[in-house]
Design a protein around this motif. Structure first.
Motif, PDB file in Angstrom:
ATOM      1  N   GLN A  91      15.090  -3.233   2.057  1.00 41.59           N
ATOM      2  CA  GLN A  91      14.164  -3.419   3.174  1.00 41.59           C
ATOM      3  C   GLN A  91      13.257  -2.198   3.335  1.00 41.59           C
ATOM      4  OE1 GLN A  91      16.730  -4.243   6.492  1.00 41.59           O
ATOM      5  NE2 GLN A  91      17.011  -6.398   5.933  1.00 41.59           N
ATOM      6  N   LEU A  92      13.833  -1.003   3.209  1.00 42.23           N
ATOM      7  CA  LEU A  92      13.030   0.217   3.305  1.00 42.23           C
ATOM      8  C   LEU A  92      12.024   0.304   2.166  1.00 42.23           C
ATOM      9  CD1 LEU A  92      15.745   2.824   4.333  1.00 42.23           C
ATOM     10  CD2 LEU A  92      13.858   1.988   5.737  1.00 42.23           C
ATOM     11  N   HIS A  93      12.449  -0.069   0.974  1.00 43.76           N
ATOM     12  CA  HIS A  93      11.541  -0.050  -0.177  1.00 43.76           C
ATOM     13  C   HIS A  93      10.375  -1.008   0.049  1.00 43.76           C
ATOM     14  CE1 HIS A  93      10.200  -1.116  -4.292  1.00 43.76           C
ATOM     15  NE2 HIS A  93      10.359   0.198  -4.482  1.00 43.76           N
ATOM     16  N   GLY A  94      10.690  -2.189   0.553  1.00 49.77           N
ATOM     17  CA  GLY A  94       9.627  -3.156   0.841  1.00 49.77           C
ATOM     18  C   GLY A  94       8.672  -2.640   1.896  1.00 49.77           C
ATOM     19  N   ALA A  95       9.219  -2.021   2.929  1.00 54.08           N
ATOM     20  CA  ALA A  95       8.364  -1.471   3.987  1.00 54.08           C
ATOM     21  C   ALA A  95       7.493  -0.339   3.459  1.00 54.08           C
ATOM     22  CB  ALA A  95       9.227  -0.977   5.150  1.00 54.08           C
ATOM     23  N   MET A  96       8.061   0.502   2.591  1.00 54.36           N
ATOM     24  CA  MET A  96       7.276   1.610   2.022  1.00 54.36           C
ATOM     25  C   MET A  96       6.149   1.079   1.139  1.00 54.36           C
ATOM     26  SD  MET A  96      10.231   4.431   1.125  1.00 54.36           S
ATOM     27  CE  MET A  96       9.168   5.266  -0.013  1.00 54.36           C
ATOM     28  N   CYS A  97       6.440   0.050   0.344  1.00 60.22           N
ATOM     29  CA  CYS A  97       5.406  -0.541  -0.516  1.00 60.22           C
ATOM     30  C   CYS A  97       4.293  -1.125   0.338  1.00 60.22           C
ATOM     31  CB  CYS A  97       6.005  -1.614  -1.418  1.00 60.22           C
ATOM     32  SG  CYS A  97       7.035  -0.949  -2.729  1.00 60.22           S
ATOM     33  N   LYS A  98       4.647  -1.801   1.401  1.00 54.06           N
ATOM     34  CA  LYS A  98       3.670  -2.389   2.306  1.00 54.06           C
ATOM     35  C   LYS A  98       2.807  -1.298   2.946  1.00 54.06           C
ATOM     36  CE  LYS A  98       4.379  -6.301   5.121  1.00 54.06           C
ATOM     37  NZ  LYS A  98       5.131  -6.946   6.199  1.00 54.06           N
ATOM     38  N   TYR A  99       3.461  -0.220   3.370  1.00 54.07           N
ATOM     39  CA  TYR A  99       2.755   0.898   4.000  1.00 54.07           C
ATOM     40  C   TYR A  99       1.827   1.564   2.987  1.00 54.07           C
ATOM     41  CZ  TYR A  99       1.982   5.355   6.336  1.00 54.07           C
ATOM     42  OH  TYR A  99       1.396   6.455   6.900  1.00 54.07           O
ATOM     43  N   ALA A 100       2.286   1.741   1.753  1.00 56.48           N
ATOM     44  CA  ALA A 100       1.481   2.389   0.716  1.00 56.48           C
ATOM     45  C   ALA A 100       0.257   1.542   0.390  1.00 56.48           C
ATOM     46  CB  ALA A 100       2.323   2.616  -0.535  1.00 56.48           C
ATOM     47  N   ARG A 101       0.403   0.209   0.326  1.00 54.32           N
ATOM     48  CA  ARG A 101      -0.751  -0.658   0.068  1.00 54.32           C
ATOM     49  C   ARG A 101      -1.767  -0.546   1.194  1.00 54.32           C
ATOM     50  NH1 ARG A 101       1.883  -5.872  -0.214  1.00 54.32           N
ATOM     51  NH2 ARG A 101       3.820  -4.929  -0.841  1.00 54.32           N
ATOM     52  N   GLY A 102      -1.262  -0.484   2.411  1.00 59.61           N
ATOM     53  CA  GLY A 102      -2.164  -0.355   3.563  1.00 59.61           C
ATOM     54  C   GLY A 102      -2.946   0.935   3.503  1.00 59.61           C
ATOM     55  N   GLU A 103      -2.308   2.022   3.126  1.00 61.18           N
ATOM     56  CA  GLU A 103      -2.994   3.307   3.020  1.00 61.18           C
ATOM     57  C   GLU A 103      -3.995   3.288   1.870  1.00 61.18           C
ATOM     58  OE1 GLU A 103      -1.024   6.972   3.010  1.00 61.18           O
ATOM     59  OE2 GLU A 103      -0.311   6.726   5.041  1.00 61.18           O
ATOM     60  N   LYS A 104      -3.633   2.636   0.774  1.00 54.76           N
ATOM     61  CA  LYS A 104      -4.525   2.554  -0.387  1.00 54.76           C
ATOM     62  C   LYS A 104      -5.824   1.843   0.008  1.00 54.76           C
ATOM     63  CE  LYS A 104      -4.706   0.507  -5.006  1.00 54.76           C
ATOM     64  NZ  LYS A 104      -3.975  -0.322  -5.958  1.00 54.76           N
ATOM     65  N   TYR A 105      -5.686   0.707   0.712  1.00 51.05           N
ATOM     66  CA  TYR A 105      -6.871  -0.038   1.123  1.00 51.05           C
ATOM     67  C   TYR A 105      -7.683   0.749   2.148  1.00 51.05           C
ATOM     68  CZ  TYR A 105      -4.802  -3.993  -1.324  1.00 51.05           C
ATOM     69  OH  TYR A 105      -4.275  -4.817  -2.280  1.00 51.05           O
ATOM     70  N   THR A 106      -7.013   1.489   2.994  1.00 47.38           N
ATOM     71  CA  THR A 106      -7.722   2.308   3.981  1.00 47.38           C
ATOM     72  C   THR A 106      -8.505   3.401   3.257  1.00 47.38           C
ATOM     73  OG1 THR A 106      -5.965   1.923   5.586  1.00 47.38           O
ATOM     74  CG2 THR A 106      -7.450   3.765   6.036  1.00 47.38           C
ATOM     75  N   LEU A 107      -7.937   4.025   2.254  1.00 41.70           N
ATOM     76  CA  LEU A 107      -8.608   5.086   1.490  1.00 41.70           C
ATOM     77  C   LEU A 107      -9.795   4.513   0.735  1.00 41.70           C
ATOM     78  CD1 LEU A 107      -8.614   8.021   0.601  1.00 41.70           C
ATOM     79  CD2 LEU A 107      -7.082   7.393  -1.248  1.00 41.70           C
ATOM     80  N   ILE A 108      -9.652   3.342   0.134  1.00 38.45           N
ATOM     81  CA  ILE A 108     -10.767   2.708  -0.601  1.00 38.45           C
ATOM     82  C   ILE A 108     -11.888   2.378   0.375  1.00 38.45           C
ATOM     83  CG2 ILE A 108     -11.451   0.622  -1.854  1.00 38.45           C
ATOM     84  CD1 ILE A 108      -8.675   0.655  -3.161  1.00 38.45           C
ATOM     85  N   ALA A 109     -11.534   1.871   1.527  1.00 38.94           N
ATOM     86  CA  ALA A 109     -12.558   1.537   2.524  1.00 38.94           C
ATOM     87  C   ALA A 109     -13.262   2.787   3.006  1.00 38.94           C
ATOM     88  CB  ALA A 109     -11.917   0.806   3.705  1.00 38.94           C
ATOM     89  N   PHE A 110     -12.544   3.860   3.153  1.00 38.95           N
ATOM     90  CA  PHE A 110     -13.149   5.119   3.610  1.00 38.95           C
ATOM     91  C   PHE A 110     -14.107   5.669   2.550  1.00 38.95           C
ATOM     92  CE2 PHE A 110     -12.908   9.801   3.937  1.00 38.95           C
ATOM     93  CZ  PHE A 110     -13.480   9.928   5.190  1.00 38.95           C
ATOM     94  N   VAL A 111     -13.682   5.599   1.269  1.00 40.30           N
ATOM     95  CA  VAL A 111     -14.515   6.094   0.170  1.00 40.30           C
ATOM     96  C   VAL A 111     -15.764   5.222   0.033  1.00 40.30           C
ATOM     97  CG1 VAL A 111     -14.586   6.427  -2.330  1.00 40.30           C
ATOM     98  CG2 VAL A 111     -12.579   7.153  -1.040  1.00 40.30           C
ATOM     99  N   MET A 112     -15.636   3.945   0.216  1.00 39.00           N
ATOM    100  CA  MET A 112     -16.748   3.027   0.040  1.00 39.00           C
ATOM    101  C   MET A 112     -17.764   3.133   1.171  1.00 39.00           C
ATOM    102  SD  MET A 112     -16.096   1.172  -2.706  1.00 39.00           S
ATOM    103  CE  MET A 112     -16.666  -0.469  -2.665  1.00 39.00           C
ATOM    104  N   SER A 113     -17.403   3.656   2.302  1.00 35.78           N
ATOM    105  CA  SER A 113     -18.330   3.694   3.411  1.00 35.78           C
ATOM    106  C   SER A 113     -19.185   4.907   3.455  1.00 35.78           C
ATOM    107  CB  SER A 113     -17.587   3.595   4.738  1.00 35.78           C
ATOM    108  OG  SER A 113     -16.664   4.665   4.873  1.00 35.78           O
TER     109      SER A 113
END
Length: 113
Positions: A91-113
């Motif tokens: 469960q922790l691994h799944g939550a960490m993967c979910k959190y990491a994907r969210g941060e990745k998309y946030t970083l891409i959105a920040f770079v793209m703007s």
């Protein structure tokens, strides 16, 4: 003990207290006890000693089996706790993967703007 039915009704006797569950072939009418000779008493004492020894052996085996049961229960409890930890880790691994994907998309959105 006393006979409670049949032609010997009311007649007292000595017998195996475990009968009929277990039969150790011990039976004497109370009135015949004084008539028993020394060799019969020695034989009965020998049988009694054998039975007491057998009972002592069974008690030792019982204690050994109780210890084995205790150890098996502890092992089962440890295995259950380990499985709970594995589930929590998944469960922790799944939550960490979910959190990491969210941060990745946030970083891409920040770079793209």
């Amino acid at each position: 003990m006393m006979v409670n039915s049949g032609s010997n009704l009311g007649k007292k006797f000595y017998g195996c207290s475990l009968w009929p569950t277990a039969n150790y072939n011990f039976f004497r009418w109370v009135e015949d006890v004084g008539k028993t000779n020394v060799s019969e008493w020695e034989e009965l004492e020998g049988k009694l000693l054998e039975k007491e020894t057998f009972i002592a052996q069974l008690e030792v085996e019982k204690k050994i089996l109780e210890e084995k049961i205790k150890k098996l229960k502890m092992k089962r409890d440890i295995q259950e706790a380990l499985q709970d930890m594995r589930n929590e880790l998944c469960q922790l691994h799944g939550a960490m993967c979910k959190y990491a994907r969210g941060e990745k998309y946030t970083l891409i959105a920040f770079v793209m703007s």
